[in-house]
Design a protein around this motif. Structure first.
Motif, PDB file in Angstrom:
ATOM      1  N   VAL A 154       4.034   1.040   6.057  1.00 41.06           N
ATOM      2  CA  VAL A 154       4.267  -0.078   6.974  1.00 41.06           C
ATOM      3  C   VAL A 154       3.070  -1.021   7.029  1.00 41.06           C
ATOM      4  O   VAL A 154       3.234  -2.244   7.165  1.00 41.06           O
ATOM      5  N   ASN A 155       1.867  -0.487   6.884  1.00 41.34           N
ATOM      6  CA  ASN A 155       0.668  -1.286   7.120  1.00 41.34           C
ATOM      7  C   ASN A 155      -0.046  -1.767   5.863  1.00 41.34           C
ATOM      8  O   ASN A 155      -1.061  -2.475   5.965  1.00 41.34           O
ATOM      9  N   ILE A 156       0.441  -1.418   4.701  1.00 36.05           N
ATOM     10  CA  ILE A 156      -0.151  -1.944   3.465  1.00 36.05           C
ATOM     11  C   ILE A 156      -0.003  -3.464   3.430  1.00 36.05           C
ATOM     12  O   ILE A 156       1.026  -4.031   3.824  1.00 36.05           O
ATOM     13  N   ASP A 157      -1.029  -4.139   2.958  1.00 38.34           N
ATOM     14  CA  ASP A 157      -0.963  -5.578   2.677  1.00 38.34           C
ATOM     15  C   ASP A 157      -0.383  -5.728   1.273  1.00 38.34           C
ATOM     16  O   ASP A 157      -1.100  -5.734   0.277  1.00 38.34           O
ATOM     17  N   TRP A 158       0.934  -5.812   1.219  1.00 38.82           N
ATOM     18  CA  TRP A 158       1.629  -5.781  -0.073  1.00 38.82           C
ATOM     19  C   TRP A 158       1.285  -6.961  -0.984  1.00 38.82           C
ATOM     20  O   TRP A 158       1.112  -6.777  -2.196  1.00 38.82           O
ATOM     21  N   PRO A 159       1.183  -8.192  -0.466  1.00 44.31           N
ATOM     22  CA  PRO A 159       0.835  -9.300  -1.370  1.00 44.31           C
ATOM     23  C   PRO A 159      -0.502  -9.101  -2.086  1.00 44.31           C
ATOM     24  O   PRO A 159      -0.679  -9.548  -3.226  1.00 44.31           O
ATOM     25  N   ASN A 160      -1.446  -8.403  -1.418  1.00 47.12           N
ATOM     26  CA  ASN A 160      -2.755  -8.190  -2.034  1.00 47.12           C
ATOM     27  C   ASN A 160      -2.962  -6.765  -2.557  1.00 47.12           C
ATOM     28  O   ASN A 160      -4.046  -6.432  -3.059  1.00 47.12           O
ATOM     29  N   ASN A 161      -1.937  -5.930  -2.415  1.00 50.07           N
ATOM     30  CA  ASN A 161      -1.994  -4.556  -2.937  1.00 50.07           C
ATOM     31  C   ASN A 161      -3.181  -3.756  -2.396  1.00 50.07           C
ATOM     32  O   ASN A 161      -3.850  -3.022  -3.138  1.00 50.07           O
ATOM     33  N   VAL A 162      -3.432  -3.862  -1.090  1.00 45.64           N
ATOM     34  CA  VAL A 162      -4.523  -3.108  -0.470  1.00 45.64           C
ATOM     35  C   VAL A 162      -4.068  -2.622   0.903  1.00 45.64           C
ATOM     36  O   VAL A 162      -3.102  -3.136   1.481  1.00 45.64           O
ATOM     37  N   TYR A 163      -4.807  -1.639   1.415  1.00 45.22           N
ATOM     38  CA  TYR A 163      -4.601  -1.241   2.803  1.00 45.22           C
ATOM     39  C   TYR A 163      -5.723  -1.873   3.626  1.00 45.22           C
ATOM     40  O   TYR A 163      -6.906  -1.637   3.346  1.00 45.22           O
ATOM     41  N   PRO A 164      -5.408  -2.639   4.654  1.00 43.89           N
ATOM     42  CA  PRO A 164      -6.438  -3.352   5.424  1.00 43.89           C
ATOM     43  C   PRO A 164      -7.347  -2.392   6.194  1.00 43.89           C
ATOM     44  O   PRO A 164      -6.869  -1.478   6.873  1.00 43.89           O
ATOM     45  N   ALA A 165      -8.648  -2.629   6.105  1.00 44.83           N
ATOM     46  CA  ALA A 165      -9.613  -1.795   6.822  1.00 44.83           C
ATOM     47  C   ALA A 165      -9.396  -1.864   8.327  1.00 44.83           C
ATOM     48  O   ALA A 165      -9.615  -0.878   9.039  1.00 44.83           O
ATOM     49  N   GLU A 166      -8.949  -2.996   8.816  1.00 43.98           N
ATOM     50  CA  GLU A 166      -8.765  -3.164  10.261  1.00 43.98           C
ATOM     51  C   GLU A 166      -7.611  -2.324  10.814  1.00 43.98           C
ATOM     52  O   GLU A 166      -7.489  -2.156  12.025  1.00 43.98           O
ATOM     53  N   LYS A 167      -6.806  -1.772   9.934  1.00 40.74           N
ATOM     54  CA  LYS A 167      -5.675  -0.952  10.376  1.00 40.74           C
ATOM     55  C   LYS A 167      -5.899   0.548  10.133  1.00 40.74           C
ATOM     56  O   LYS A 167      -4.969   1.346  10.189  1.00 40.74           O
ATOM     57  N   LYS A 168      -7.156   0.923   9.908  1.00 36.83           N
ATOM     58  CA  LYS A 168      -7.479   2.334   9.688  1.00 36.83           C
ATOM     59  C   LYS A 168      -7.079   3.188  10.888  1.00 36.83           C
ATOM     60  O   LYS A 168      -6.560   4.306  10.737  1.00 36.83           O
ATOM     61  N   ALA A 169      -7.291   2.683  12.097  1.00 38.01           N
ATOM     62  CA  ALA A 169      -7.006   3.462  13.305  1.00 38.01           C
ATOM     63  C   ALA A 169      -5.536   3.849  13.396  1.00 38.01           C
ATOM     64  O   ALA A 169      -5.190   4.873  14.001  1.00 38.01           O
ATOM     65  N   LEU A 170      -4.655   3.054  12.784  1.00 40.58           N
ATOM     66  CA  LEU A 170      -3.224   3.367  12.826  1.00 40.58           C
ATOM     67  C   LEU A 170      -2.909   4.630  12.027  1.00 40.58           C
ATOM     68  O   LEU A 170      -1.948   5.346  12.341  1.00 40.58           O
ATOM     69  N   LEU A 171      -3.708   4.928  11.021  1.00 48.10           N
ATOM     70  CA  LEU A 171      -3.516   6.155  10.244  1.00 48.10           C
ATOM     71  C   LEU A 171      -3.922   7.371  11.071  1.00 48.10           C
ATOM     72  O   LEU A 171      -3.242   8.398  11.067  1.00 48.10           O
TER      73      LEU A 171
END
Length: 283
Positions: A154-171
């Protein structure tokens, strides 16, 4: 938007790894008088009396109608008594470990207590049991694997093919929403894992890598779990523990100042893969 860097530590329990100050890691701290008066540990073994260092016969069993009629049993050395108690400890363990690939683990761990002098214990079957537990938990409410899978997708930044560092807490939040792997299921009462591990002391969960491309992702997740092979006074105070001779022998071997066999850390690790695609992550 900065990408999360890997390996990335997601979760650590409040209980720390290698906590040798934990209550169930104490040994040799109780006297015979304390064991008898505070914890009702008078009838410990059917083979040897750990307090008098004598063999037990039908005439010297504390609960026998003949108790005391022929004096004390044959004197034995402390080493002979120790060997007798550990042999009985291993024999009684089979009551809790009836079937499956893990049923002999408890005997190995008891032997490690006897000769390992408190060294940590590792075995490939423990790692295997942990991996099977994680992969077979298909509960969408409890499985940390499935909850992580959802949170990653759900939280992957699909256009840039990365997982945003700012959403680490959601994991981490996803893990907190689930139930950490413990061997407290019904089958663990009989397959050997409930008696060897049961609940766990500390757990660390780390994402080692995350690859995102072509609308798909592959995460490599590492679980490190530690338990203590030891008993505290709360354990032996419970009726379900004190009732079984298995636990009475264990507690005396560990906590009696005549024996003081060291408890130890039980370590297990497992690395799993979590895969998914962009379409299944759409809300």
């Amino acid at each position: 938007m900065a990408a999360l860097q890997f390996p990335c530590s997601l979760f650590k329990t409040q209980n720390r790894m290698d906590d040798y100050g934990a209550k169930d890691m104490r040994c040799g701290d109780l006297t015979e008088a304390q064991l008898k008066s505070h914890y009702r540990l008078v009838d410990v073994s059917t083979r040897a009396n750990p307090y008098t260092l004598t063999k037990i016969t039908p005439f010297t069993q504390p609960q026998s109608m003949f108790h005391g009629s022929r004096g004390e049993g044959e004197k034995i050395t402390r080493q002979q008594c120790t060997n007798s108690l550990f042999d009985e400890f291993r024999d009684l363990s089979r009551l809790f470990s009836i079937y499956g690939p893990y049923k002999h683990l408890i005997e190995k761990m008891i032997t490690h207590m006897q000769y390992g002098n408190g060294k940590p214990f590792r075995h490939m079957l423990l790692d295997s049991a942990l991996k099977v537990h994680i992969l077979s938990d298909n509960s969408t409410e409890n499985s940390t694997r499935l909850l992580l899978k959802e949170a990653i997708g759900v939280n992957i930044d699909w256009p840039n093919n990365v997982y945003p560092a700012e959403k680490k807490a959601l994991l981490r939040d996803a893990i907190l929403d689930g139930k950490l792997p413990r061997f407290d299921r019904f089958q663990d009462n009989f397959n050997g894992m409930g008696i060897t591990v049961h609940d766990t002391w500390a757990t660390h969960i780390t994402i080692k890598s995350l690859q995102v491309d072509n609308d798909r992702y592959r995460a490599v997740v590492h679980y490190k779990v530690q338990d203590h092979f030891g008993l505290d006074i709360e354990d032996i105070g419970k009726l379900q523990f004190n009732f079984f001779r298995f636990f009475r022998i264990w507690f005396v071997l560990q906590r009696c100042n005549k024996f003081a066999f060291k408890p130890f850390m039980t370590n297990m690790e497992s690395t799993i893969e979590i895969t998914g695609n962009r379409n299944e992550s759409k809300k």
